[in-house]
Design a protein around this motif. Structure first.
Motif, PDB file in Angstrom:
ATOM      1  N   ASP A 139      14.797  -9.804  -5.093  1.00 41.87           N
ATOM      2  CA  ASP A 139      15.704  -9.180  -4.135  1.00 41.87           C
ATOM      3  C   ASP A 139      15.013  -9.099  -2.778  1.00 41.87           C
ATOM      4  O   ASP A 139      14.099  -8.286  -2.582  1.00 41.87           O
ATOM      5  N   ALA A 140      15.461  -9.947  -1.864  1.00 46.37           N
ATOM      6  CA  ALA A 140      14.839 -10.010  -0.538  1.00 46.37           C
ATOM      7  C   ALA A 140      14.902  -8.658   0.154  1.00 46.37           C
ATOM      8  O   ALA A 140      15.953  -8.020   0.214  1.00 46.37           O
ATOM      9  N   GLY A 141      13.759  -8.225   0.661  1.00 49.29           N
ATOM     10  CA  GLY A 141      13.685  -6.952   1.359  1.00 49.29           C
ATOM     11  C   GLY A 141      13.588  -5.743   0.456  1.00 49.29           C
ATOM     12  O   GLY A 141      13.300  -4.642   0.929  1.00 49.29           O
ATOM     13  N   GLN A 142      13.826  -5.930  -0.830  1.00 46.51           N
ATOM     14  CA  GLN A 142      13.795  -4.811  -1.780  1.00 46.51           C
ATOM     15  C   GLN A 142      12.531  -4.823  -2.638  1.00 46.51           C
ATOM     16  O   GLN A 142      11.907  -3.785  -2.845  1.00 46.51           O
ATOM     17  N   ASN A 143      12.161  -6.005  -3.142  1.00 45.53           N
ATOM     18  CA  ASN A 143      10.984  -6.081  -4.022  1.00 45.53           C
ATOM     19  C   ASN A 143      10.237  -7.407  -3.892  1.00 45.53           C
ATOM     20  O   ASN A 143       9.420  -7.738  -4.745  1.00 45.53           O
ATOM     21  N   ASP A 144      10.527  -8.160  -2.839  1.00 46.30           N
ATOM     22  CA  ASP A 144       9.939  -9.498  -2.737  1.00 46.30           C
ATOM     23  C   ASP A 144       8.479  -9.508  -2.291  1.00 46.30           C
ATOM     24  O   ASP A 144       7.887 -10.574  -2.109  1.00 46.30           O
ATOM     25  N   LYS A 152       0.804  -1.223   0.000  1.00 42.39           N
ATOM     26  CA  LYS A 152       0.000   0.000   0.000  1.00 42.39           C
ATOM     27  C   LYS A 152       0.840   1.277   0.000  1.00 42.39           C
ATOM     28  O   LYS A 152       0.308   2.358   0.238  1.00 42.39           O
ATOM     29  N   SER A 153       2.122   1.163  -0.300  1.00 39.51           N
ATOM     30  CA  SER A 153       2.953   2.370  -0.383  1.00 39.51           C
ATOM     31  C   SER A 153       2.752   3.105  -1.699  1.00 39.51           C
ATOM     32  O   SER A 153       3.098   4.280  -1.811  1.00 39.51           O
ATOM     33  N   ALA A 154       2.217   2.417  -2.713  1.00 38.06           N
ATOM     34  CA  ALA A 154       2.047   2.975  -4.063  1.00 38.06           C
ATOM     35  C   ALA A 154       3.381   3.386  -4.677  1.00 38.06           C
ATOM     36  O   ALA A 154       3.422   4.217  -5.577  1.00 38.06           O
ATOM     37  N   CYS A 155       4.472   2.789  -4.186  1.00 38.63           N
ATOM     38  CA  CYS A 155       5.806   3.103  -4.701  1.00 38.63           C
ATOM     39  C   CYS A 155       6.295   2.009  -5.639  1.00 38.63           C
ATOM     40  O   CYS A 155       5.922   0.842  -5.522  1.00 38.63           O
ATOM     41  N   THR A 156       7.174   2.395  -6.541  1.00 37.13           N
ATOM     42  CA  THR A 156       7.937   1.428  -7.321  1.00 37.13           C
ATOM     43  C   THR A 156       8.990   0.814  -6.407  1.00 37.13           C
ATOM     44  O   THR A 156       9.544   1.486  -5.546  1.00 37.13           O
ATOM     45  N   ALA A 157       9.242  -0.472  -6.594  1.00 33.76           N
ATOM     46  CA  ALA A 157      10.289  -1.170  -5.836  1.00 33.76           C
ATOM     47  C   ALA A 157      11.401  -1.566  -6.809  1.00 33.76           C
ATOM     48  O   ALA A 157      11.147  -2.200  -7.836  1.00 33.76           O
ATOM     49  N   LEU A 158      12.617  -1.168  -6.490  1.00 32.74           N
ATOM     50  CA  LEU A 158      13.759  -1.453  -7.354  1.00 32.74           C
ATOM     51  C   LEU A 158      14.213  -2.891  -7.197  1.00 32.74           C
ATOM     52  O   LEU A 158      13.935  -3.550  -6.201  1.00 32.74           O
ATOM     53  N   GLY A 159      14.960  -3.366  -8.204  1.00 30.26           N
ATOM     54  CA  GLY A 159      15.563  -4.687  -8.108  1.00 30.26           C
ATOM     55  C   GLY A 159      15.252  -5.558  -9.308  1.00 30.26           C
ATOM     56  O   GLY A 159      14.656  -5.114 -10.296  1.00 30.26           O
ATOM     57  N   PHE A 160      15.677  -6.817  -9.203  1.00 31.96           N
ATOM     58  CA  PHE A 160      15.478  -7.796 -10.270  1.00 31.96           C
ATOM     59  C   PHE A 160      14.171  -8.554 -10.058  1.00 31.96           C
ATOM     60  O   PHE A 160      13.815  -8.907  -8.927  1.00 31.96           O
ATOM     61  N   TYR A 161      13.504  -8.818 -11.175  1.00 31.84           N
ATOM     62  CA  TYR A 161      12.241  -9.554 -11.175  1.00 31.84           C
ATOM     63  C   TYR A 161      12.322 -10.697 -12.186  1.00 31.84           C
ATOM     64  O   TYR A 161      13.037 -10.601 -13.193  1.00 31.84           O
ATOM     65  N   ALA A 162      11.555 -11.727 -11.916  1.00 32.16           N
ATOM     66  CA  ALA A 162      11.315 -12.783 -12.904  1.00 32.16           C
ATOM     67  C   ALA A 162       9.862 -12.661 -13.351  1.00 32.16           C
ATOM     68  O   ALA A 162       8.956 -12.529 -12.510  1.00 32.16           O
ATOM     69  N   THR A 163       9.637 -12.663 -14.651  1.00 33.45           N
ATOM     70  CA  THR A 163       8.264 -12.608 -15.140  1.00 33.45           C
ATOM     71  C   THR A 163       7.591 -13.954 -14.914  1.00 33.45           C
ATOM     72  O   THR A 163       8.235 -15.004 -14.911  1.00 33.45           O
ATOM     73  N   GLN A 164       6.272 -13.902 -14.719  1.00 33.56           N
ATOM     74  CA  GLN A 164       5.510 -15.127 -14.506  1.00 33.56           C
ATOM     75  C   GLN A 164       4.359 -15.196 -15.505  1.00 33.56           C
ATOM     76  O   GLN A 164       4.463 -14.642 -16.597  1.00 33.56           O
ATOM     77  N   ASP A 165       3.294 -15.860 -15.152  1.00 33.63           N
ATOM     78  CA  ASP A 165       2.194 -16.132 -16.070  1.00 33.63           C
ATOM     79  C   ASP A 165       1.406 -14.862 -16.372  1.00 33.63           C
ATOM     80  O   ASP A 165       1.544 -13.838 -15.698  1.00 33.63           O
ATOM     81  N   GLY A 193      19.903   4.310  -5.493  1.00 32.80           N
ATOM     82  CA  GLY A 193      19.915   3.509  -4.278  1.00 32.80           C
ATOM     83  C   GLY A 193      19.714   2.025  -4.501  1.00 32.80           C
ATOM     84  O   GLY A 193      19.522   1.277  -3.534  1.00 32.80           O
ATOM     85  N   LEU A 194      19.758   1.584  -5.760  1.00 34.02           N
ATOM     86  CA  LEU A 194      19.571   0.157  -6.035  1.00 34.02           C
ATOM     87  C   LEU A 194      20.626  -0.680  -5.308  1.00 34.02           C
ATOM     88  O   LEU A 194      21.819  -0.423  -5.403  1.00 34.02           O
ATOM     89  N   GLU A 195      20.166  -1.670  -4.583  1.00 34.16           N
ATOM     90  CA  GLU A 195      21.042  -2.640  -3.943  1.00 34.16           C
ATOM     91  C   GLU A 195      20.549  -4.033  -4.308  1.00 34.16           C
ATOM     92  O   GLU A 195      19.346  -4.279  -4.319  1.00 34.16           O
ATOM     93  N   SER A 196      21.475  -4.923  -4.617  1.00 30.34           N
ATOM     94  CA  SER A 196      21.080  -6.276  -4.992  1.00 30.34           C
ATOM     95  C   SER A 196      22.221  -7.243  -4.748  1.00 30.34           C
ATOM     96  O   SER A 196      23.383  -6.937  -5.035  1.00 30.34           O
ATOM     97  N   ASN A 197      21.875  -8.411  -4.230  1.00 36.55           N
ATOM     98  CA  ASN A 197      22.883  -9.453  -4.032  1.00 36.55           C
ATOM     99  C   ASN A 197      23.283 -10.110  -5.344  1.00 36.55           C
ATOM    100  O   ASN A 197      24.217 -10.921  -5.368  1.00 36.55           O
ATOM    101  N   TRP A 198      22.583  -9.775  -6.420  1.00 35.47           N
ATOM    102  CA  TRP A 198      22.880 -10.381  -7.719  1.00 35.47           C
ATOM    103  C   TRP A 198      23.925  -9.595  -8.509  1.00 35.47           C
ATOM    104  O   TRP A 198      24.280  -9.981  -9.610  1.00 35.47           O
ATOM    105  N   LEU A 199      24.448  -8.533  -7.946  1.00 35.56           N
ATOM    106  CA  LEU A 199      25.424  -7.690  -8.660  1.00 35.56           C
ATOM    107  C   LEU A 199      26.860  -8.110  -8.327  1.00 35.56           C
ATOM    108  O   LEU A 199      27.696  -7.296  -7.934  1.00 35.56           O
ATOM    109  N   ASP A 200      27.135  -9.376  -8.518  1.00 35.31           N
ATOM    110  CA  ASP A 200      28.473  -9.940  -8.274  1.00 35.31           C
ATOM    111  C   ASP A 200      29.181 -10.078  -9.624  1.00 35.31           C
ATOM    112  O   ASP A 200      28.895 -11.003 -10.392  1.00 35.31           O
TER     113      ASP A 200
END
Length: 281
Positions: free
Chosen positions: A196-201, A167-180, A260-267
């Protein structure tokens, strides 16, 4: 007696007039010495101008290169960017690099199943611009390029606040997987799973999906100079939404990039190993 009273009244009237005259002169004039002192001191400093509130700035947030990215991977991304041509002219190399590194690591971890397709939205760009790209990595082609909305909680022309909160009506940054896909109140829509846990999960619980919206249409942008705002979804133009939803089929990788993007996938090192072993596949 009357004559005496008249003389007294006239005397007091004269004194009162003289007193008022002196007061007037002291207020309206100054001594020559005071005038000379003020002349030597110069004019009084001007009053500070009123603060002018300016609209959203169009200056982008600087992106420093990621640390520990092998030169081989960085050069590969630079070549890819060049081959993408004019359609990717406003796709910043640092954003593309982050998207590619995340894609490679997510493929390595089995979190995105569809190979060779990468979608990236630079939410630091204003909503008046085309800031979503769907890329065929193997052919180095831009499959789709379009505007995309951000949440009304994130800002007006520019997205400045990001949140994973329901209900924040905000965009959440990070990586997503598309689904159905499904048919909802916006017509054809595609679900998104935040990786991204805690970022967009919370994406599935927040019903953050790809869908069409009239406020991202060409007509709306021409009339208002920018896209409207969603409730947090990366909403798409009605003229392109079906093509975009089709291009990012189930299991594709999407990055919503922004300040401010943070992600554990940026290795970078891990991504370079994957690229050397399997390429973009």
């Amino acid at each position: 007696m009357l004559l005496f009273e008249s003389l007294i009244s006239a005397a007091w009237a004269g004194r009162l007039g003289l007193l008022l005259g002196l007061l007037f002169l002291s207020a309206a004039c100054q001594s020559p010495e005071v005038a000379r002192q003020e002349l030597r001191a110069g004019p009084l400093p001007p009053r500070p101008a009123a603060t002018v509130l300016v609209p959203d700035s169009l200056q982008l947030t600087p992106l420093a290169p990621l640390a520990a990215v092998p030169d081989s991977l960085r050069r590969t991304v630079q070549v890819l960017h060049k081959r993408l041509g004019p359609a990717a002219a406003t796709l910043r190399p640092a954003v593309l690099e982050r998207a590619c590194i995340g894609y490679l690591n997510l493929r390595k971890a089995g979190r995105v199943r569809r190979a060779g397709v990468l979608a990236v939205a630079d939410m630091d760009l204003p909503s008046s611009e085309k800031r979503l790209w769907v890329i065929d990595l193997r052919k180095a082609e831009v499959l789709q390029h379009s505007p995309v909305a951000h949440g009304r909680g994130s800002g007006h022309l520019r997205a400045r606040r990001f949140s994973n909160t329901i209900k924040s009506a905000c965009t959440a940054l990070g990586f997503y997987a598309t689904q159905d896909t499904y048919e909802g109140k916006h017509g054809l829509s595609r679900r998104l799973r935040g990786l991204d846990a805690g970022q967009n999960d919370n994406a599935l619980r927040r019903y953050v999906v790809l869908h069409a919206a009239d406020y991202v249409s060409r007509r709306h942008l021409e009339r208002h100079g920018q896209a409207g705002n969603s409730r947090g979804c990366p909403a798409l133009p009605p003229e392109q939404y079906r093509a975009i939803i089709s291009a990012v089929a189930d299991g594709s990788c999407l990055l919503l990039s922004g300040p401010g993007l943070e992600s554990n996938w940026l290795d970078g090192a891990s991504a370079a190993e994957r690229l050397a072993a399997r390429g973009w596949m």
